[in-house]
Scaffold this motif. Structure first.
Motif, PDB file in Angstrom:
ATOM      1  N   ARG A   4       0.825  -1.204   0.000  1.00  0.00           N
ATOM      2  CA  ARG A   4       0.000   0.000   0.000  1.00  0.00           C
ATOM      3  C   ARG A   4       0.861   1.256   0.000  1.00  0.00           C
ATOM      4  NH1 ARG A   4      -2.978  -3.254   3.448  1.00  0.00           N
ATOM      5  NH2 ARG A   4      -2.066  -2.310   5.319  1.00  0.00           N
ATOM      6  N   ALA A  54       0.925   3.972  -3.070  1.00  0.00           N
ATOM      7  CA  ALA A  54       0.624   5.385  -2.823  1.00  0.00           C
ATOM      8  C   ALA A  54       1.772   6.267  -3.310  1.00  0.00           C
ATOM      9  CB  ALA A  54       0.372   5.619  -1.335  1.00  0.00           C
ATOM     10  N   GLN A  75       1.560   6.445  -7.126  1.00  0.00           N
ATOM     11  CA  GLN A  75       0.484   7.331  -7.577  1.00  0.00           C
ATOM     12  C   GLN A  75       0.881   8.793  -7.403  1.00  0.00           C
ATOM     13  OE1 GLN A  75      -2.858   6.025  -5.260  1.00  0.00           O
ATOM     14  NE2 GLN A  75      -3.429   4.420  -6.719  1.00  0.00           N
ATOM     15  N   ARG A  76       1.488   9.104  -6.296  1.00  0.00           N
ATOM     16  CA  ARG A  76       1.920  10.483  -6.039  1.00  0.00           C
ATOM     17  C   ARG A  76       2.979  10.900  -7.064  1.00  0.00           C
ATOM     18  NH1 ARG A  76      -0.318  14.737  -4.121  1.00  0.00           N
ATOM     19  NH2 ARG A  76       1.146  16.197  -3.225  1.00  0.00           N
TER      20      ARG A  76
END
Length: 141
Positions: A121, A125, A128-129
Motif C-alpha cells: 500500500r 501510494a 500514484q503520487r
C-alpha cells in the motif's frame, strides 16, 4: 490542614513529614500583598521518608534527582491571593510530582516488521503520487 497527603493507593505521606514555609508573594493582591504571607513553600524529604518503600524511594530519588537539594524536594505556590489556596495548590503539585516519580516504567516496545500488505500500500501510494507530480510537469521540447 492536618490531613495526610494521598499520593496514590497505598502511598500516604503523614503531615509530620511535610515542612511549610510562608513568605510575601509578588503579583496581584492589592494592599494586602504587602502584609500577608501568601506565598507557600512545601518541602518534603524524599531521602528520609518512611512513607515510601525501598524500591519506590529509589525510583523517586532517581527521577527527581535534578530537583532535589540534599534529598529534599521543594514545591512553591504563589498563584492565588490567599495562603489557604496556595497551600492546596502546593499539596496537589507535590502529590502529582511524587505520583509521576514513583510510577512504574513503561513497557518496552516490541519491535515488529511491517506486513506485506502495508508495504504494498505504501509503495502504491508513492507511485500514484509520483505519477501525479510527473503529469503536472511541463513537457520538454
Amino acid at each position: 490542614m492536618p490531613d495526610p497527603l494521598y499520593v496514590r493507593g497505598s502511598v500516604v505521606i503523614a503531615e509530620a513529614e511535610l515542612a511549610w514555609r510562608f513568605s510575601r508573594s509578588s503579583g496581584p493582591g492589592g494592599q494586602g500583598v504587602n502584609t500577608t504571607d501568601s506565598r507557600v513553600e512545601l518541602c518534603f524529604d524524599v531521602a528520609a521518608t518512611t512513607a515510601l518503600g525501598p524500591a519506590l524511594k529509589a525510583r523517586a530519588l532517581d527521577r527527581l534527582a535534578p530537583r532535589l537539594v540534599n534529598g529534599v524536594i521543594t514545591v512553591t505556590a504563589s498563584e492565588h491571593r490567599s495562603q489557604l489556596r496556595n497551600r492546596e495548590a502546593a499539596r496537589a503539585r507535590l502529590a502529582r510530582l511524587l505520583r509521576e516519580a514513583i510510577a512504574p516504567p513503561p513497557k518496552k516496545r516490541r519491535e515488529t516488521r511491517p506486513s506485506k500488505g502495508s508495504i504494498e500500500r505504501r509503495l502504491t501510494a508513492k507511485k500514484q503520487r509520483s505519477d501525479l507530480k510527473r503529469l503536472r510537469r511541463t513537457p520538454r521540447p
